[in-house]
Design an enzyme around this catalytic site. Structure first.
Site, mmCIF file in Angstrom:
data_model
loop_
_atom_site.group_PDB
_atom_site.id
_atom_site.type_symbol
_atom_site.label_atom_id
_atom_site.label_comp_id
_atom_site.label_asym_id
_atom_site.label_seq_id
_atom_site.Cartn_x
_atom_site.Cartn_y
_atom_site.Cartn_z
ATOM 1 N N ASP A 114 -4.705 -40.368 -43.153
ATOM 2 C CA ASP A 114 -4.100 -39.572 -42.611
ATOM 3 C C ASP A 114 -2.550 -39.676 -42.501
ATOM 4 O O ASP A 114 -1.874 -38.902 -43.547
ATOM 5 C CB ASP A 114 -4.526 -38.626 -41.493
ATOM 6 C CG ASP A 114 -4.795 -39.418 -40.209
ATOM 7 O OD1 ASP A 114 -4.204 -40.859 -40.527
ATOM 8 O OD2 ASP A 114 -5.218 -39.406 -39.431
ATOM 9 N N ASP A 117 2.437 -44.257 -39.648
ATOM 10 C CA ASP A 117 3.242 -44.451 -38.758
ATOM 11 C C ASP A 117 4.159 -45.407 -38.439
ATOM 12 O O ASP A 117 4.514 -45.951 -39.278
ATOM 13 C CB ASP A 117 2.553 -43.392 -37.305
ATOM 14 C CG ASP A 117 3.567 -43.501 -36.098
ATOM 15 O OD1 ASP A 117 4.756 -43.376 -36.218
ATOM 16 O OD2 ASP A 117 2.825 -43.288 -34.989
ATOM 17 N N LYS A 146 5.645 -40.880 -42.081
ATOM 18 C CA LYS A 146 6.428 -40.444 -41.094
ATOM 19 C C LYS A 146 8.012 -41.488 -41.523
ATOM 20 O O LYS A 146 7.631 -42.453 -41.391
ATOM 21 C CB LYS A 146 6.211 -41.061 -39.579
ATOM 22 C CG LYS A 146 5.190 -39.474 -38.737
ATOM 23 C CD LYS A 146 5.125 -40.221 -37.197
ATOM 24 C CE LYS A 146 4.524 -39.561 -36.663
ATOM 25 N NZ LYS A 146 3.672 -39.862 -35.415
ATOM 26 N N PHE A 167 5.058 -36.284 -32.834
ATOM 27 C CA PHE A 167 3.463 -36.243 -32.719
ATOM 28 C C PHE A 167 3.078 -34.814 -33.740
ATOM 29 O O PHE A 167 2.874 -33.919 -33.307
ATOM 30 C CB PHE A 167 3.238 -36.212 -31.702
ATOM 31 C CG PHE A 167 1.640 -36.516 -31.423
ATOM 32 C CD1 PHE A 167 1.057 -37.651 -32.192
ATOM 33 C CD2 PHE A 167 0.631 -35.195 -31.360
ATOM 34 C CE1 PHE A 167 -0.353 -38.136 -31.518
ATOM 35 C CE2 PHE A 167 -0.786 -35.925 -31.037
ATOM 36 C CZ PHE A 167 -0.945 -36.948 -31.282
ATOM 37 N N VAL A 168 2.502 -34.837 -34.700
ATOM 38 C CA VAL A 168 1.393 -33.344 -35.603
ATOM 39 C C VAL A 168 0.470 -34.161 -35.442
ATOM 40 O O VAL A 168 -0.869 -34.620 -34.998
ATOM 41 C CB VAL A 168 1.862 -33.377 -37.166
ATOM 42 C CG1 VAL A 168 3.398 -33.458 -37.385
ATOM 43 C CG2 VAL A 168 1.275 -34.977 -37.441
ATOM 44 N N ASP A 174 -5.569 -35.834 -34.534
ATOM 45 C CA ASP A 174 -6.345 -35.012 -33.374
ATOM 46 C C ASP A 174 -5.153 -35.365 -32.760
ATOM 47 O O ASP A 174 -4.185 -35.794 -32.800
ATOM 48 C CB ASP A 174 -7.516 -35.178 -33.216
ATOM 49 C CG ASP A 174 -7.803 -36.701 -32.226
ATOM 50 O OD1 ASP A 174 -6.757 -37.722 -34.152
ATOM 51 O OD2 ASP A 174 -7.451 -36.959 -30.874
ATOM 52 N N ARG A 180 -8.401 -30.959 -35.095
ATOM 53 C CA ARG A 180 -8.265 -31.817 -36.587
ATOM 54 C C ARG A 180 -9.073 -30.178 -37.445
ATOM 55 O O ARG A 180 -8.746 -30.120 -38.462
ATOM 56 C CB ARG A 180 -9.988 -32.412 -36.199
ATOM 57 C CG ARG A 180 -9.538 -33.842 -35.407
ATOM 58 C CD ARG A 180 -10.301 -34.615 -36.020
ATOM 59 N NE ARG A 180 -10.535 -35.729 -34.626
ATOM 60 C CZ ARG A 180 -10.025 -36.669 -35.050
ATOM 61 N NH1 ARG A 180 -9.070 -37.163 -36.337
ATOM 62 N NH2 ARG A 180 -10.407 -37.408 -33.861
HETATM 63 P P1 5GP Z 1 0.004 -46.562 -36.973
HETATM 64 O O1 5GP Z 1 -0.965 -47.450 -37.115
HETATM 65 O O2 5GP Z 1 0.607 -46.755 -38.887
HETATM 66 O O3 5GP Z 1 0.688 -46.568 -36.462
HETATM 67 O O4 5GP Z 1 -0.904 -45.288 -36.749
HETATM 68 C C1 5GP Z 1 -1.688 -44.902 -37.781
HETATM 69 C C2 5GP Z 1 -2.713 -43.986 -37.165
HETATM 70 O O5 5GP Z 1 -2.603 -43.312 -35.512
HETATM 71 C C3 5GP Z 1 -3.563 -42.889 -37.472
HETATM 72 O O6 5GP Z 1 -3.981 -42.653 -39.146
HETATM 73 C C4 5GP Z 1 -3.527 -41.507 -36.545
HETATM 74 O O7 5GP Z 1 -4.831 -41.575 -36.970
HETATM 75 C C5 5GP Z 1 -2.900 -41.803 -35.516
HETATM 76 N N1 5GP Z 1 -1.317 -41.466 -35.635
HETATM 77 C C6 5GP Z 1 -0.038 -41.765 -35.874
HETATM 78 N N2 5GP Z 1 0.434 -40.786 -36.227
HETATM 79 C C7 5GP Z 1 -0.286 -39.137 -35.926
HETATM 80 C C8 5GP Z 1 0.637 -38.121 -35.216
HETATM 81 O O8 5GP Z 1 1.817 -38.029 -35.339
HETATM 82 N N3 5GP Z 1 -0.459 -37.555 -35.116
HETATM 83 C C9 5GP Z 1 -1.582 -37.529 -34.438
HETATM 84 N N4 5GP Z 1 -2.864 -36.509 -34.579
HETATM 85 N N5 5GP Z 1 -1.961 -38.842 -34.933
HETATM 86 C C10 5GP Z 1 -0.850 -40.181 -35.823
HETATM 87 MG MG MG Z 2 -6.526 -42.347 -38.161
#
Ligand code: 5GP
Ligand code: MG
Length: 202
Positions: A114, A117, A146, A167-168, A174, A180
């Protein structure tokens, strides 16, 4: 789309849009972009056997839409990981929820998630699949990326939208298991995130 109107004014539970500060990407924006990404993937993998590995639960809806627009023979596998444990900040740790990994040895793999980040999740998934499953190639496709300094320099080959570092929710993403099923991507009201003041019922 007005959820409240669809539920009717006498609905027992207030609608989810009461919890939303702003809509970032409309359902139409998302569908148009998914179409474009699918076309690029179809072009890039023409004549190859592609396996899509969806990262559950967040990528469920994006993957379902994307997959149906790729006119190639495609296999689908899923991996399930957790890194946020219900909050809005990554814990920095990635936990794999299933015992067996997908059978993707010798295959061209496209990991679909999705959102990119911190980069920790996709970095951990890519490393684990490459080490333990020996795919022929791996690429990453995310709906959202992001704009921020990542903790792991993970590169996505296909990106739907670059968004600001906020945060979205919606379209698979979710907050504490909710939202979702929103057809758009949206930012929640501060109250909802800070104090768990959900206007919509559970
Ligand atoms: P990362 O490991 O890149 O920090 O984060 C990845 C996971 O964190 C994504 O697959 C998602 O599940 C969750 N995540 C990161 N940013 C967001 C956000 O803005 N909103 C939501 N709902 N989940 C996020
Ligand atoms: Mg995820």
């Amino acid at each position: 789309m007005d959820f409240k109107a669809r539920l009717g004014k006498d609905a027992a539970l207030p609608a989810m849009d009461e919890d939303i500060e702003k809509i970032l990407l409309s359902a139409g924006d998302i569908q148009r972009r998914v179409e474009e990404i699918a076309a690029r993937i179809a072009e890039d993998y023409l004549g190859k056997e592609l396996t899509i590995v969806a990262v559950l639960d967040g990528a469920l809806i994006f993957t379902a839409d994307l997959l149906r627009r790729i006119p190639l023979p495609v296999k689908l596998d899923c991996v399930s990981v957790a890194s946020y444990y219900g909050g809005t900040e990554s814990s920095g740790e990635v936990r794999f929820d299933q015992l067996s990994l997908p059978d993707i040895a010798g295959r061209h793999v496209l990991i679909v998630d999705d959102i990119l980040d911190s980069g920790l999740t996709l970095d951990a998934i890519t490393a684990k699949l490459e080490r333990e499953c020996r795919p022929l190639s791996t690429r990453i496709c995310v709906l959202l990326s992001k704009q921020k300094t990542r903790r792991k320099e993970t590169v996505a080959h296909y990106v739907g939208f670059e968004i600001a570092d906020e945060f979205v929710v919606g379209y698979g993403l979710d907050y504490q298991g909710r939202y979702r099923n929103l057809p758009h991507v949206a930012v929640l009201k501060e109250d909802v995130v800070r104090f768990g003041n959900f206007v919509s019922g559970s």
